[in-house]
Enzyme design. Sequence first.
Site, short mmCIF file in Angstrom:
data_model
loop_
_atom_site.label_atom_id
_atom_site.label_comp_id
_atom_site.label_asym_id
_atom_site.label_seq_id
_atom_site.Cartn_x
_atom_site.Cartn_y
_atom_site.Cartn_z
NE ARG A 41 -4.36 -1.35 1.90
CZ ARG A 41 -5.26 -1.67 2.81
NH1 ARG A 41 -4.99 -1.54 4.09
NH2 ARG A 41 -6.44 -2.14 2.45
CE LYS A 206 -17.50 -13.50 11.09
NZ LYS A 206 -17.81 -12.17 11.65
N GLY A 355 -6.53 -6.54 0.52
CA GLY A 355 -6.50 -7.18 1.82
C GLY A 355 -5.73 -8.48 1.80
N GLY A 379 -12.21 -4.30 1.60
CA GLY A 379 -13.61 -3.91 1.81
C GLY A 379 -14.10 -2.96 0.73
C1 3PG Z 1 -8.52 -1.93 5.09
O1 3PG Z 1 -7.50 -2.41 5.55
O2 3PG Z 1 -9.45 -2.63 4.66
C2 3PG Z 1 -8.62 -0.44 4.96
O3 3PG Z 1 -7.43 0.19 5.33
C3 3PG Z 1 -9.78 0.06 5.78
O4 3PG Z 1 -9.58 -0.22 7.13
P1 3PG Z 1 -10.85 -0.38 8.09
O5 3PG Z 1 -11.57 -1.61 7.64
O6 3PG Z 1 -10.30 -0.47 9.48
O7 3PG Z 1 -11.70 0.86 7.90
#
Ligand code: 3PG
Length: 398
Positions: A41, A206, A355, A379
């Site tokens: 990132r 999940k 992720g 996400g």
């Molecule tokens: C992630 O790692 O998915 C993003 O940096 C967002 O982080 P968060 O889910 O804690 O908002």
Amino acid sequence: MRTLDDLLAEGVSGRRVLVRADLNVPLRHTEESVTVTDDGRIRAVLPTIRALAEAGAHVVVCSHLGRPKGAPDPKYSLAPVAARFSELLGAPVAFATDTVGESADAVTASLAAGEVALLENLRFNAGETSKDDAQRGEFAVKLARYGEAYVDDAFGAVHRKHASVYDVPKLLPHFAGGLVVRELDTLSTLTSDPKRPYVVVLGGAKVSDKLGVINNLLPKVDALLIGGGMCFTLLAAQGHGVGDSLLEADQIDTCKQLLAEAGAKIVLPTDVVVAAELSATAETRVVGVDAIGAGDKGLDIGPETARAFAGKLAGAATVFWNGPMGVFEYEPFAAGTKAVAEAVAGAGFSVVGGGDSAAAVRALGVDEASFSHISTGGGASLEYLEGKILPGVAALEA
Ligand code: 3PG
Ligand code: MG
């Protein structure tokens, strides 16, 4: 949506530019040191930072890290990230030990044109993530003092209605960074007009987290391959015993309905790797999905499934992959994820959702360059593919 290129065309020499980045990277803490274990990132946002610095801006970068509870917590300090950021940038990164306090004021005030600063973790301030518009707004006003223009290049956080993502762009001329533009362009091809066959692979723990994306993508895809912890709830919905594997019992009925509607489009494992416990030295067995014993934990897809998934992926023109097939962090359960990663890499247009799957690609040593795109947002990319409105994107469009 105005972009970084528009801002650069306006000219930024001598101007203060506030950049929201997603520097939420995994850290390893030992007694002596803290190290960044995956700097993907940080590398992804470098082009934007370099472009602004080379154009003579005073570049003030802000980010969250982890989920601290609205107050300073040394475990979540961005200080080790600032060090790695500086190494990768090949230039000093001035680090402020607070986000909008005395240190941030001093560090940003002393920044020369072309220099870069990083503020301490945004989430050390309750206003950043507050559900109260006024509290978020107040924090946004403080943050906005550090820029005459705002660039959002934190794709991984665009699905959050947080002060630095949603409220600051209301206060400053706002621009999408190069990473955000590239991520949105790529993801839009997955929902608008993908070349066929279009195959999606989903994994992760999940099934409840993925129902939105499954429902939105099912009508668009030719096949949906499912592995990872989430497959056991679907296998249970088919009537299989899943032993001691991950199971969301309250989702079984939903999964039954889903499988009935999806027909042959959803492809589930036919064999799995099981063990009595999750460890790096666990004794493993491969069993058919109709032969999972009472004490068995399913921790990876089996070799027959890996071959079947790879076969589907080999012929695909478009692939989206999110979520590991097993607990790849442990060697005995890494083979399924590795096989899928390699097969995805071989597909025509291949997109890896961020992720865990992006981390898996790098941890398993699969060449990053062999994918068309590795998203920096887990996400965020899923919510985009669910068809949801992303608050950070909406703010940039306004
Ligand atoms: C992630 O790692 O998915 C993003 O940096 C967002 O982080 P968060 O889910 O804690 O908002
Ligand atoms: Mg997350």
